[in-house]
Design a protein around this motif. Structure first.
Motif, short mmCIF file in Angstrom:
data_model
loop_
_atom_site.label_atom_id
_atom_site.label_comp_id
_atom_site.label_asym_id
_atom_site.label_seq_id
_atom_site.Cartn_x
_atom_site.Cartn_y
_atom_site.Cartn_z
N ILE A 83 0.88 -1.17 0.00
CA ILE A 83 0.00 0.00 0.00
C ILE A 83 0.92 1.21 0.00
O ILE A 83 1.82 1.32 0.83
N ALA A 84 0.69 2.13 -0.94
CA ALA A 84 1.59 3.27 -1.08
C ALA A 84 0.85 4.58 -0.82
O ALA A 84 -0.24 4.80 -1.32
N VAL A 109 6.37 -0.86 -10.90
CA VAL A 109 5.16 -1.07 -10.11
C VAL A 109 3.97 -1.09 -11.04
O VAL A 109 3.95 -0.41 -12.07
N GLU A 110 3.00 -1.88 -10.67
CA GLU A 110 1.77 -2.01 -11.44
C GLU A 110 0.61 -1.64 -10.52
O GLU A 110 0.56 -2.07 -9.37
N TYR A 111 -0.30 -0.83 -11.06
CA TYR A 111 -1.49 -0.42 -10.31
C TYR A 111 -2.67 -1.21 -10.85
O TYR A 111 -3.22 -0.87 -11.90
N PRO A 112 -3.07 -2.29 -10.16
CA PRO A 112 -4.18 -3.11 -10.65
C PRO A 112 -5.50 -2.34 -10.78
O PRO A 112 -6.38 -2.77 -11.53
N GLY A 113 -5.62 -1.22 -10.10
CA GLY A 113 -6.84 -0.42 -10.18
C GLY A 113 -7.18 0.03 -11.60
O GLY A 113 -8.34 0.22 -11.94
N ASN A 114 -6.13 0.20 -12.44
CA ASN A 114 -6.39 0.59 -13.83
C ASN A 114 -5.46 -0.12 -14.82
O ASN A 114 -5.52 0.15 -16.02
N GLY A 115 -4.59 -1.02 -14.33
CA GLY A 115 -3.72 -1.78 -15.21
C GLY A 115 -2.46 -1.07 -15.66
O GLY A 115 -1.67 -1.63 -16.41
N LYS A 116 -2.23 0.16 -15.21
CA LYS A 116 -1.05 0.91 -15.63
C LYS A 116 0.16 0.48 -14.82
O LYS A 116 0.04 0.05 -13.68
N SER A 117 1.34 0.60 -15.45
CA SER A 117 2.58 0.31 -14.73
C SER A 117 3.62 1.37 -15.06
O SER A 117 3.53 2.05 -16.07
N VAL A 118 4.61 1.49 -14.16
CA VAL A 118 5.65 2.50 -14.28
C VAL A 118 7.00 1.88 -13.91
O VAL A 118 7.11 1.19 -12.90
N ASN A 119 8.00 2.14 -14.76
CA ASN A 119 9.38 1.78 -14.45
C ASN A 119 9.91 2.86 -13.52
O ASN A 119 9.74 4.05 -13.78
N LEU A 142 1.92 9.28 -13.15
CA LEU A 142 2.05 8.39 -14.31
C LEU A 142 1.15 7.17 -14.18
O LEU A 142 0.65 6.65 -15.17
N LEU A 143 0.96 6.70 -12.96
CA LEU A 143 0.05 5.57 -12.73
C LEU A 143 -1.42 5.99 -12.82
O LEU A 143 -2.30 5.15 -12.86
N GLU A 152 -3.02 0.12 -3.82
CA GLU A 152 -2.28 -1.11 -3.64
C GLU A 152 -1.50 -1.34 -4.93
O GLU A 152 -2.06 -1.29 -6.02
N LEU A 153 -0.19 -1.56 -4.82
CA LEU A 153 0.67 -1.73 -5.98
C LEU A 153 1.37 -3.08 -5.93
O LEU A 153 1.71 -3.58 -4.87
N VAL A 154 1.58 -3.64 -7.12
CA VAL A 154 2.39 -4.85 -7.24
C VAL A 154 3.78 -4.39 -7.62
O VAL A 154 3.95 -3.59 -8.55
N VAL A 155 4.79 -4.86 -6.87
CA VAL A 155 6.16 -4.38 -7.04
C VAL A 155 7.03 -5.47 -7.66
O VAL A 155 6.99 -6.62 -7.22
N TYR A 156 7.78 -5.07 -8.70
CA TYR A 156 8.69 -5.97 -9.39
C TYR A 156 10.11 -5.39 -9.34
O TYR A 156 10.30 -4.18 -9.46
#
Length: 158
Positions: A83-84, A109-119, A142-143, A152-156
Motif C-alpha cells: 500500500i503506497a 510497479v503495477e497499479y491493478p486499479g487501472n492496469g497501468k505500470s511504471v518503471n 504516471l500511474l 495497492e501496488l504490485v512491485v517488481y
C-alpha cells in the motif's frame, strides 16, 4: 498569587526566544536532503514557493516517457504488494520507497486499479515488512492513481 502564575509563562516565552536565536516569527532554514539515485541526471528539486502539482513534478518529458515505456518482464521478480502513500512532493524523481527492497535498484510497479505500470527506482524505506511504502508524485501521476488515495501496488524488481 497572581505573579506566581505568570512567572512560569514568562520564563517559557523567554526560553523559547533564547533557544531559537531570535524572534519566534523568523523563518527557519531547512537542510537540503540529498537522496541517492540511480539516475545520472536526476530531476531538480521543485522551485521555492511551488504550490501546484505541475510545479512540484520536475521530471522531464523524456523521464516520463521512459517510465511508462513497455518493458520486458523477463528477468523481473515479483516482490509482492504494498500500500503506497504519496511521498514528499519536494523529493523529485520517479521512485518508490518500500520495505520490499534493502538496496537501491531498478524496478516496476503495477497499479491493478487501472492496469497501468511504471518503471522506477526502488528505494529501501528501512521500514518493517508490511509497513507500507511511499511513492513519488511523478510516479503517482504516471500511474494515474488518486494523489490522496492509498493504492495497492504490485512491485517488481529487475
Amino acid at each position: 498569587m497572581k505573579w506566581t502564575m505568570l512567572l512560569p509563562i514568562v520564563a517559557v516565552v523567554g526560553c523559547a526566544e533564547g533557544f531559537s536565536g531570535g524572534a519566534l516569527d523568523q523563518p527557519v532554514e531547512t537542510a537540503t536532503v540529498v537522496t541517492p539515485t540511480l539516475d545520472p541526471t536526476p530531476a531538480p528539486p521543485p522551485p521555492t514557493g511551488a504550490t501546484t502539482v505541475d510545479e512540484f513534478d520536475t521530471t522531464t518529458q523524456e523521464d516520463r516517457a521512459a517510465a511508462i515505456a513497455a518493458s520486458e518482464p523477463e528477468g523481473e521478480q515479483e516482490l509482492g504488494t504494498t500500500i503506497a502513500a504519496l511521498g514528499p512532493p519536494t523529493e523529485p524523481g520517479i521512485w518508490l520507497k518500500t520495505p520490499l527492497v534493502s538496496e537501491l535498484t531498478q524496478g516496476r510497479v503495477e497499479y491493478p486499479g487501472n492496469g497501468k505500470s511504471v518503471n522506477l527506482e526502488l528505494r529501501p524505506s528501512g521500514g518493517a515488512e508490511g509497513s507500507g511504502s511511499q511513492i513519488s508524485l511523478a510516479a503517482m501521476r504516471l500511474l494515474e492513481a488518486p494523489l490522496t488515495g492509498l493504492p495497492e501496488l504490485v512491485v517488481y524488481q529487475r
